[in-house]
Design an enzyme around this catalytic site. Sequence first.
Site, PDB file in Angstrom:
ATOM      1  N   GLU A 266      -5.346  -3.934   2.949  1.00 21.65           N
ATOM      2  CA  GLU A 266      -5.146  -4.638   4.224  1.00 21.65           C
ATOM      3  C   GLU A 266      -6.293  -5.577   4.562  1.00 21.65           C
ATOM      4  O   GLU A 266      -6.263  -6.272   5.569  1.00 21.65           O
ATOM      5  CB  GLU A 266      -4.991  -3.615   5.369  1.00 21.65           C
ATOM      6  CG  GLU A 266      -3.665  -2.882   5.405  1.00 21.65           C
ATOM      7  CD  GLU A 266      -3.638  -1.606   4.569  1.00 21.65           C
ATOM      8  OE1 GLU A 266      -4.509  -1.456   3.674  1.00 21.65           O
ATOM      9  OE2 GLU A 266      -2.760  -0.763   4.818  1.00 21.65           O
TER      10      GLU A 266
ATOM     11  N   TRP B 257     -15.700  17.041  15.748  1.00 19.51           N
ATOM     12  CA  TRP B 257     -14.991  16.763  14.515  1.00 19.51           C
ATOM     13  C   TRP B 257     -15.782  17.350  13.346  1.00 19.51           C
ATOM     14  O   TRP B 257     -16.997  17.201  13.267  1.00 19.51           O
ATOM     15  CB  TRP B 257     -14.839  15.255  14.303  1.00 19.51           C
ATOM     16  CG  TRP B 257     -13.869  14.607  15.256  1.00 19.51           C
ATOM     17  CD1 TRP B 257     -13.203  15.204  16.287  1.00 19.51           C
ATOM     18  CD2 TRP B 257     -13.468  13.225  15.264  1.00 19.51           C
ATOM     19  NE1 TRP B 257     -12.421  14.296  16.937  1.00 19.51           N
ATOM     20  CE2 TRP B 257     -12.557  13.061  16.331  1.00 19.51           C
ATOM     21  CE3 TRP B 257     -13.778  12.121  14.465  1.00 19.51           C
ATOM     22  CZ2 TRP B 257     -11.966  11.848  16.620  1.00 19.51           C
ATOM     23  CZ3 TRP B 257     -13.200  10.915  14.750  1.00 19.51           C
ATOM     24  CH2 TRP B 257     -12.285  10.769  15.822  1.00 19.51           C
TER      25      TRP B 257
ATOM     26  N   THR C  31       0.867  -1.174   0.000  1.00 18.10           N
ATOM     27  CA  THR C  31       0.000   0.000   0.000  1.00 18.10           C
ATOM     28  C   THR C  31       0.899   1.218   0.000  1.00 18.10           C
ATOM     29  O   THR C  31       1.939   1.232   0.638  1.00 18.10           O
ATOM     30  CB  THR C  31      -0.859   0.064   1.270  1.00 18.10           C
ATOM     31  OG1 THR C  31       0.011   0.155   2.399  1.00 18.10           O
ATOM     32  CG2 THR C  31      -1.725  -1.141   1.409  1.00 18.10           C
TER      33      THR C  31
ATOM     34  N   LYS D 256     -10.412  18.855  13.888  1.00 18.00           N
ATOM     35  CA  LYS D 256     -10.809  18.686  15.285  1.00 18.00           C
ATOM     36  C   LYS D 256     -10.947  20.038  15.950  1.00 18.00           C
ATOM     37  O   LYS D 256      -9.974  20.635  16.383  1.00 18.00           O
ATOM     38  CB  LYS D 256      -9.825  17.779  15.998  1.00 18.00           C
ATOM     39  CG  LYS D 256      -9.845  16.392  15.383  1.00 18.00           C
ATOM     40  CD  LYS D 256      -8.879  15.421  15.980  1.00 18.00           C
ATOM     41  CE  LYS D 256      -9.023  14.086  15.220  1.00 18.00           C
ATOM     42  NZ  LYS D 256      -8.060  13.089  15.648  1.00 18.00           N
TER      43      LYS D 256
END
Lengths: 540, 540
Positions: B332, B444, B187, B439
């Site tokens: 993954e 958020w 990756t 943030k």
Amino acid sequence: MLGLMQNDPTSLISMLIHAARWHGAQDIVTRSVEGPVRRQSYAETLDRATRLASRLRDFGVASGDRIGTLAWNTDRHLETWYAVSGQGAVCHTINPRLFPEQIRYIVDHAEDRLIFVDLTFVELLAGLLPELPKIEAVVVMTDRQHMPDTTAFPCPAYCYETFLAEGTNDYDWPILDHDTASSLCYTSGTTGNPKGVLYSHRANLLHAYASCMPDVFDLSATDSILMVVPMFHANSWGLAYAGPLTGAKLVLPGPHLDGASIHQLISAEQVTRAAAVPTVWSTLLTYMDESGQGIDTLEELVVGGAAVPRSMIEAFDRRYGIKVTHAWGMTEMTPIGTVNRPTSRSHALDGEELLDLRCKQGRVPYGVDMQLVDDDGNVLPHDGKAFGRLLVKGPWTIASYYKAPESALEDGWFDTGDIATIDADGFMQITDRSKDVIKSGGEWISSVEVENAAMGIPGVRMAACIGARHRKWGERPVLLVVGDERATLSREAMLPHLANSLAKWQLPDAVIEVEDIPLTAAGKIDKKQLRQKYRDCLSD
Amino acid sequence: MLGLMQNDPTSLISMLIHAARWHGAQDIVTRSVEGPVRRQSYAETLDRATRLASRLRDFGVASGDRIGTLAWNTDRHLETWYAVSGQGAVCHTINPRLFPEQIRYIVDHAEDRLIFVDLTFVELLAGLLPELPKIEAVVVMTDRQHMPDTTAFPCPAYCYETFLAEGTNDYDWPILDHDTASSLCYTSGTTGNPKGVLYSHRANLLHAYASCMPDVFDLSATDSILMVVPMFHANSWGLAYAGPLTGAKLVLPGPHLDGASIHQLISAEQVTRAAAVPTVWSTLLTYMDESGQGIDTLEELVVGGAAVPRSMIEAFDRRYGIKVTHAWGMTEMTPIGTVNRPTSRSHALDGEELLDLRCKQGRVPYGVDMQLVDDDGNVLPHDGKAFGRLLVKGPWTIASYYKAPESALEDGWFDTGDIATIDADGFMQITDRSKDVIKSGGEWISSVEVENAAMGIPGVRMAACIGARHRKWGERPVLLVVGDERATLSREAMLPHLANSLAKWQLPDAVIEVEDIPLTAAGKIDKKQLRQKYRDCLSD
């Protein structure tokens, strides 16, 4: 070099955990043994299975212990099934339709410590308990209110709901090796004692994934699955796993398998897919024909356990727009062997050709391999004509029977005991049981083919074909027939009819009219008994 | 106690063997790198893979060795893929779209002994070979006739067809442990070096079964699957396994990914299902709109790798009757994480509500678990509103990266790096990358939501939102916009528009008009660069 993926062992309880977590509100619907329809979510089912597992631990059930069930398909049976194997013990589903002596043998052989029993079978079990001293306790799968009198039992008897309520849901499922035994199911052959098939978590896991594929049972979260095939019969064809795995609604009929009950349940629960042996579907078909009621939601009936009559496939399809799909398997195969699903080539067929194809048992999914061999072990071609012993193998096929040290395999293959053909597209069709096939000279004659030919003759109510000893040919076919009052069932009268569908060398050497043909406990023709009686009828 | 089923390890080559045995005549169709369309059966493919495996053994390739490929989706790549892992070695698919320096790093880190390379990438590889002394040989994936000049290579170079022809099909595939490494895929994060994901036979096997289920890719033997998603990109979403497993026709586009080529291949090969990133499908859509040509056979496009625009789902559905299904995964995760498939409840939706739902990334199949956590590790509810870090786990999720001794997990969970919501029916929607989320105080703010709001304003051609340091709130959003000539993109002019879809506290503290927004090699907004430049723009 090993891969670096998460290779934590995957226990079967993970399927119910998945269902509770991602399809928590989905229903498991049960027509209960007590009568009313019960509705319980996957989340509740996991909670209850967890309590039961903790209660079993407190009882002293340890990894590898066998826990028997004598029960219909119900929510309680499903909870027990997951609690026992999730705990590392072995869920031994006992077929209550066996002869009591066989049940006694099986429970004793498995060394079941506990038996979970439905109200229906309490009396049956009570009669056997005095001869089953290893059973430590019985759990009657009902509530306080319906609890029968068990004072005469030689061991303690618990009420399921009370037993479960004593458990806690603060319980950690153990981590189990992939190959840990999960469940046990005995097959009842016509000869010898029943033999135990000991499933593993791994075999059931792979089988469960495969069972959901479009070319197997084609299951998804939007399905409502009627699981008529019993959990005590060939692992419920894996559907007790496939339901939670996909998040589908599971509909469990309990003991109510008559046409009206099945029809009502299918309609009320908007069942899309259902699985059972042919007799259940023929009962349903009769009910639908007589009551004039169809079923809107039902897309497919999967049929296995016996060959499906062509007329049934045709009737459901033409009269009700319901697809009947033929499948074949064995207890020794977890049980999926083949399913009749189209290939790119067969996809184009229609009419009679398609019907012919759909009468075959079908093709293997990835995970099953099969081949045909003759008596000398030579591999036969896939031409749809050559027929031989059907051998199978794969990760969900048996390696050996429970407590039987010898391998159940020859060169890695398991002999199914069936005689079959396989066509060029991979479609398998069973033509006979290998012990029933008639070996005439170098040729094999299918007893089933002779019977089918006979059944097509007006006046024949029942037909059975066996091989009788013959000085020149080794064996030759003998046909036993039961006729209606007016029929003339002499060999001379029948031969011209039989010759329409049989070759000359396949024609029976004798036709014997009989009053009745003996059946086994499973309702199949008892050819063993017939062979004993008629084996020498040609050698006099 | 262990089960008594056949627990022989199942190597991935068994899928190709299954296909050759039961779907031997089925086609793998390749639009070759050389140009012409090639057609080869599964039986031929197994034969060629076997020859290649034997040739690799003769070359000295041993269990665990890494063999690189720099190649498009073709029959030859598929043969190599199966031959290498079937032999017990590791097929390392290299993404040729990476920067040359990253490719050099990856090949060096993997210690590839051999590289199989398509004609397209011979020049790229030739430039790197002097820096890759561990490579012992190169195999150019073409025939004698198209073989390029390789005399300048510092190692031997073979012609694929010649190399393969030197092998034999009298070769026994080794028995491999379930957890044996099968393949390797790196990756490329935006920071640090690429990291290797080392797949196992077991992970790929379970993933392959799951991928065929109706609630995942819904694949059967009657399908014709166009596999646009590259084998070098996230394990081809498992389709290189699912094809042989089901016996479906596999259609491989080679390097020809333009709208006309894809359309032609879909039509000629009667493709029913296809999988690729959104850009491929938007190219196809444009081609179809411009040429006025629809596609009859195509039932479904599976889209992953990036969020699918709502307009694309709508356009394919309304204009062409083709279902666009959103999927999400990661290298993954082998890579399937979620697929947007209906549940019993969502099944009833239609119109705008259904479109809203179909824009979500979807739900997990059995084999993947996920949860949302906040910065303190608290688990967040599945209410479709709370958004947090998306964590995943399961038998096909990574445990650790290649040659990285530390675990890639926290408490058994892998952090995807995404910020997401999950609704009550289990549908996950990615709202941002965790490194891009802003943030602000305890709250958020999704940079993607701010960008989407900005992109809806007339005159805005491109928008990027990043978090800038703020004395009081920690971070506050800053919006960078590229406008067309006539647009007035001041904060004052834009705020009223933005306030239509954003809450007050989500509105950017600054709007900065820029000439251009920098992109990464993968074509995504390079927020790292933007943050470096604008991080302190609010603190002056």
